[in-house]
Design a protein around this motif. Structure first.
Motif, PDB file in Angstrom:
ATOM      1  N   LEU A 151       7.478  -1.373  -5.274  1.00  0.00           N
ATOM      2  CA  LEU A 151       8.001  -2.673  -5.706  1.00  0.00           C
ATOM      3  C   LEU A 151       7.111  -3.318  -6.755  1.00  0.00           C
ATOM      4  O   LEU A 151       7.593  -3.987  -7.667  1.00  0.00           O
ATOM      5  CB  LEU A 151       8.150  -3.608  -4.508  1.00  0.00           C
ATOM      6  N   LEU A 152       5.820  -3.109  -6.627  1.00  0.00           N
ATOM      7  CA  LEU A 152       4.874  -3.675  -7.583  1.00  0.00           C
ATOM      8  C   LEU A 152       5.148  -3.141  -8.986  1.00  0.00           C
ATOM      9  O   LEU A 152       5.194  -3.906  -9.949  1.00  0.00           O
ATOM     10  CB  LEU A 152       3.434  -3.372  -7.164  1.00  0.00           C
ATOM     11  N   GLN A 153       5.345  -1.847  -9.096  1.00  0.00           N
ATOM     12  CA  GLN A 153       5.648  -1.261 -10.411  1.00  0.00           C
ATOM     13  C   GLN A 153       6.930  -1.850 -10.980  1.00  0.00           C
ATOM     14  O   GLN A 153       6.991  -2.195 -12.161  1.00  0.00           O
ATOM     15  CB  GLN A 153       5.761   0.250 -10.315  1.00  0.00           C
ATOM     16  N   GLN A 154       7.952  -1.959 -10.158  1.00  0.00           N
ATOM     17  CA  GLN A 154       9.230  -2.500 -10.611  1.00  0.00           C
ATOM     18  C   GLN A 154       9.095  -3.962 -11.033  1.00  0.00           C
ATOM     19  O   GLN A 154       9.594  -4.363 -12.089  1.00  0.00           O
ATOM     20  CB  GLN A 154      10.281  -2.376  -9.511  1.00  0.00           C
ATOM     21  N   ALA A 155       8.431  -4.745 -10.216  1.00  0.00           N
ATOM     22  CA  ALA A 155       8.283  -6.174 -10.499  1.00  0.00           C
ATOM     23  C   ALA A 155       7.475  -6.405 -11.768  1.00  0.00           C
ATOM     24  O   ALA A 155       7.825  -7.262 -12.586  1.00  0.00           O
ATOM     25  CB  ALA A 155       7.619  -6.879  -9.318  1.00  0.00           C
ATOM     26  N   GLN A 156       6.411  -5.644 -11.954  1.00  0.00           N
ATOM     27  CA  GLN A 156       5.597  -5.802 -13.163  1.00  0.00           C
ATOM     28  C   GLN A 156       6.409  -5.454 -14.405  1.00  0.00           C
ATOM     29  O   GLN A 156       6.308  -6.138 -15.433  1.00  0.00           O
ATOM     30  CB  GLN A 156       4.346  -4.932 -13.072  1.00  0.00           C
ATOM     31  N   ILE A 203       2.800  -7.538   6.286  1.00  0.00           N
ATOM     32  CA  ILE A 203       3.298  -6.872   5.079  1.00  0.00           C
ATOM     33  C   ILE A 203       4.806  -7.028   4.945  1.00  0.00           C
ATOM     34  O   ILE A 203       5.311  -7.296   3.839  1.00  0.00           O
ATOM     35  CB  ILE A 203       2.882  -5.389   5.061  1.00  0.00           C
ATOM     36  N   SER A 204       5.532  -6.876   6.031  1.00  0.00           N
ATOM     37  CA  SER A 204       6.992  -7.035   5.960  1.00  0.00           C
ATOM     38  C   SER A 204       7.362  -8.434   5.484  1.00  0.00           C
ATOM     39  O   SER A 204       8.266  -8.603   4.654  1.00  0.00           O
ATOM     40  CB  SER A 204       7.623  -6.767   7.322  1.00  0.00           C
ATOM     41  N   ALA A 205       6.670  -9.434   5.991  1.00  0.00           N
ATOM     42  CA  ALA A 205       6.926 -10.814   5.576  1.00  0.00           C
ATOM     43  C   ALA A 205       6.541 -11.021   4.111  1.00  0.00           C
ATOM     44  O   ALA A 205       7.239 -11.712   3.377  1.00  0.00           O
ATOM     45  CB  ALA A 205       6.167 -11.785   6.473  1.00  0.00           C
ATOM     46  N   GLY A 240      -2.140  -0.576   0.482  1.00  0.00           N
ATOM     47  CA  GLY A 240      -1.744   0.819   0.316  1.00  0.00           C
ATOM     48  C   GLY A 240      -0.322   1.097   0.776  1.00  0.00           C
ATOM     49  O   GLY A 240       0.115   2.250   0.761  1.00  0.00           O
ATOM     50  N   ASP A 241       0.416   0.073   1.166  1.00  0.00           N
ATOM     51  CA  ASP A 241       1.797   0.242   1.611  1.00  0.00           C
ATOM     52  C   ASP A 241       2.633   0.845   0.476  1.00  0.00           C
ATOM     53  O   ASP A 241       2.674   0.306  -0.632  1.00  0.00           O
ATOM     54  CB  ASP A 241       2.370  -1.114   2.034  1.00  0.00           C
ATOM     55  N   GLN A 242       3.291   1.966   0.771  1.00  0.00           N
ATOM     56  CA  GLN A 242       4.027   2.698  -0.265  1.00  0.00           C
ATOM     57  C   GLN A 242       5.205   1.904  -0.826  1.00  0.00           C
ATOM     58  O   GLN A 242       5.464   1.932  -2.029  1.00  0.00           O
ATOM     59  CB  GLN A 242       4.502   4.054   0.273  1.00  0.00           C
TER      60      GLN A 242
END
Length: 72
Positions: A53-58, A13-15, A46-48
């Motif tokens: 980041l997903l919301q921001q990127a979208q 996930i970090s990568a 489920g990583d917070q």
């Protein structure tokens, strides 16, 4: 970047998030969309941080598409 991509492709996930950020900062929409795909993979766990980041990127991609961003 090859090692980072390999690690991301193997579920680290970090990568995934680091690679996503690197890709998202590139100039083409194609690279940004590839970055978004890595964020989505991380968020699916489920990583917070990834979910945020997903919301921001979208939102960023949606704005870029509305403004007629540079072609892939």
């Amino acid at each position: 970047m090859d090692y980072l991509r390999l690690s991301a492709d193997n579920g680290n996930i970090s990568a995934q998030l680091r690679l996503a950020q690197m890709l998202f900062n590139q100039p083409t929409m194609k690279e940004k969309e590839e970055g978004l795909a890595y964020i989505q993979r991380a968020a699916a766990t489920g990583d917070q941080q990834a979910l945020a980041l997903l919301q921001q990127a979208q939102a960023i991609l949606a704005r870029m598409q509305q403004q007629g961003a540079a072609p892939s």
